[in-house]
Scaffold this active site. Structure first.
Site, PDB file in Angstrom:
ATOM      1  N   PRO A   2       0.831  -1.208   0.000  1.00 13.07           N
ATOM      2  CA  PRO A   2       0.000   0.000   0.000  1.00 13.07           C
ATOM      3  C   PRO A   2       0.865   1.257   0.000  1.00 13.07           C
ATOM      4  O   PRO A   2       1.776   1.405   0.821  1.00 13.07           O
ATOM      5  CB  PRO A   2      -0.789  -0.133   1.310  1.00 13.07           C
ATOM      6  CG  PRO A   2      -0.791  -1.601   1.612  1.00 13.07           C
ATOM      7  CD  PRO A   2       0.534  -2.102   1.123  1.00 13.07           C
ATOM      8  N   GLU A   3       0.605   2.143  -0.954  1.00  9.16           N
ATOM      9  CA  GLU A   3       1.341   3.393  -1.067  1.00  9.16           C
ATOM     10  C   GLU A   3       0.416   4.549  -0.674  1.00  9.16           C
ATOM     11  O   GLU A   3      -0.685   4.328  -0.170  1.00  9.16           O
ATOM     12  CB  GLU A   3       1.867   3.553  -2.500  1.00  9.16           C
ATOM     13  CG  GLU A   3       2.783   2.435  -2.959  1.00  9.16           C
ATOM     14  CD  GLU A   3       4.161   2.461  -2.284  1.00  9.16           C
ATOM     15  OE1 GLU A   3       4.462   3.444  -1.571  1.00  9.16           O
ATOM     16  OE2 GLU A   3       4.924   1.500  -2.476  1.00  9.16           O
ATOM     17  N   HIS A  89      -4.274 -14.032  10.566  1.00 10.59           N
ATOM     18  CA  HIS A  89      -3.562 -12.868  10.038  1.00 10.59           C
ATOM     19  C   HIS A  89      -4.121 -11.540  10.551  1.00 10.59           C
ATOM     20  O   HIS A  89      -3.796 -10.482  10.007  1.00 10.59           O
ATOM     21  CB  HIS A  89      -3.599 -12.886   8.507  1.00 10.59           C
ATOM     22  CG  HIS A  89      -2.917 -14.078   7.903  1.00 10.59           C
ATOM     23  ND1 HIS A  89      -1.631 -14.450   8.242  1.00 10.59           N
ATOM     24  CD2 HIS A  89      -3.350 -14.986   6.988  1.00 10.59           C
ATOM     25  CE1 HIS A  89      -1.295 -15.528   7.561  1.00 10.59           C
ATOM     26  NE2 HIS A  89      -2.320 -15.867   6.806  1.00 10.59           N
ATOM     27  N   ARG A 107       1.746 -10.640   6.065  1.00  7.25           N
ATOM     28  CA  ARG A 107       3.212 -10.670   6.129  1.00  7.25           C
ATOM     29  C   ARG A 107       3.776  -9.998   7.386  1.00  7.25           C
ATOM     30  O   ARG A 107       4.972 -10.070   7.639  1.00  7.25           O
ATOM     31  CB  ARG A 107       3.793 -10.024   4.864  1.00  7.25           C
ATOM     32  CG  ARG A 107       3.397 -10.774   3.599  1.00  7.25           C
ATOM     33  CD  ARG A 107       4.014 -10.183   2.349  1.00  7.25           C
ATOM     34  NE  ARG A 107       5.446 -10.366   2.315  1.00  7.25           N
ATOM     35  CZ  ARG A 107       6.225  -9.934   1.328  1.00  7.25           C
ATOM     36  NH1 ARG A 107       5.685  -9.288   0.300  1.00  7.25           N
ATOM     37  NH2 ARG A 107       7.521 -10.114   1.352  1.00  7.25           N
TER      38      ARG A 107
END
Length: 271
Positions: A2-3, A89, A107
């Site tokens: 995500p930017e 997660h 992650r």
């Protein structure tokens, strides 16, 4: 990853729903990139006063501090009254009077960090080196040009570094440089005033369009309402290696810079 557009899309999808909420409980899952910085009970009873963004960080102002949220490589936020039980997660749940905020991050490169204010040493370490905000009135052309002039780095890598301007991630850097007609390997210091002006405008244009399109969903990004982004479906060069350029018909090329792929048109983009 995500930017800036994805983080801004997330912020917009959350801000009205969470502002004014009182924190009732906080539950942590597996450890994230950085520790929370306080006992979860410290947050209970505080009120969420607002939600801002700085670069790729979300800043949730509370009645006694600030929660810094980073989505890392694969993170996304959900906010709802009826979320299912946390999964393997899901690493941060904040139950509030208006719903539950959940960080889902397969992650675990994301983080939620509590600080007492932006002058806190932890906040200064995370936010202090960030460049100008490209979608704000403070995105100065003169300061941008001066930052480029001082650097011998290839322009693509300078944009990714985020020290001059924040949020121009890999997808967006390739698209920005195509729009500005600049080869990604061009030394930043060699870009003249006319092309700096085009580059400055291209950064604003590409990032604003990406926000309007909900960001980019390459794998698993979605906003707090579960909606995917669509910018990646309309790129000029990113992900189009070997395809004809939409402008001149020349085959789009790809090269590696550092660990990232840079897409460009060898005809439309000059060194």
């Amino acid at each position: 990853m995500p930017e800036l557009p994805e983080v801004e899309v997330t912020r917009r999808s959350l801000v009205q729903a969470i502002t004014g909420a009182r924190i009732e409980a906080v539950t942590l899952g597996k450890p994230l990139r950085w520790p929370l910085g306080c006992a979860p009970q410290t947050l209970v009873g505080q009120q969420v006063m607002g939600l801002r963004r700085r670069g790729k960080y979300l800043l949730a102002d509370t009645s006694r501090g600030v929660l810094l949220v980073h989505l890392g490589m694969s993170g996304s936020l959900r906010f709802s009254q009826g979320l299912p039980a946390a999964g393997v997660h899901d690493h941060f749940d904040m139950l509030t009077s208006q719903g539950t905020l959940r960080l889902h991050d397969p992650r675990r490169f994301g983080a939620v960090v509590y600080v007492h204010g932006e002058q806190d040493p932890v906040a200064t370490k995370l936010l202090g080196g960030l460049g100008m905000e490209p979608l704000s009135d403070g995105f100065s052309l003169a300061v941008f040009q001066a930052g480029l002039k001082k650097s011998q780095m290839p322009i693509k890598q300078l944009l990714l570094a985020g020290r001059v301007v924040v949020g121009v991630g890999n997808i967006y850097a390739s698209e920005v440089l195509f729009l500005a007609g600049i080869r990604p390997t061009t030394s930043a210091s060699r870009i003249g005033p006319a092309r700096v002006l085009k580059l400055h405008a291209a950064i604003r244009s590409v990032l604003a369009r990406a926000v309007d399109m909900g960001g980019s969903t390459l794998r698993d990004f979605s906003n707090a309402d579960g909606m995917a982004g669509h910018f990646q479906t309309q790129t000029n060069v990113y992900g189009r290696d070997g395809a004809p350029c939409h402008v001149c018909g020349t085959s789009v090329k790809v090269l590696r810079q550092g660990q990232r792929s840079s897409y460009f048109c060898p005809m439309c983009q000059r060194p």
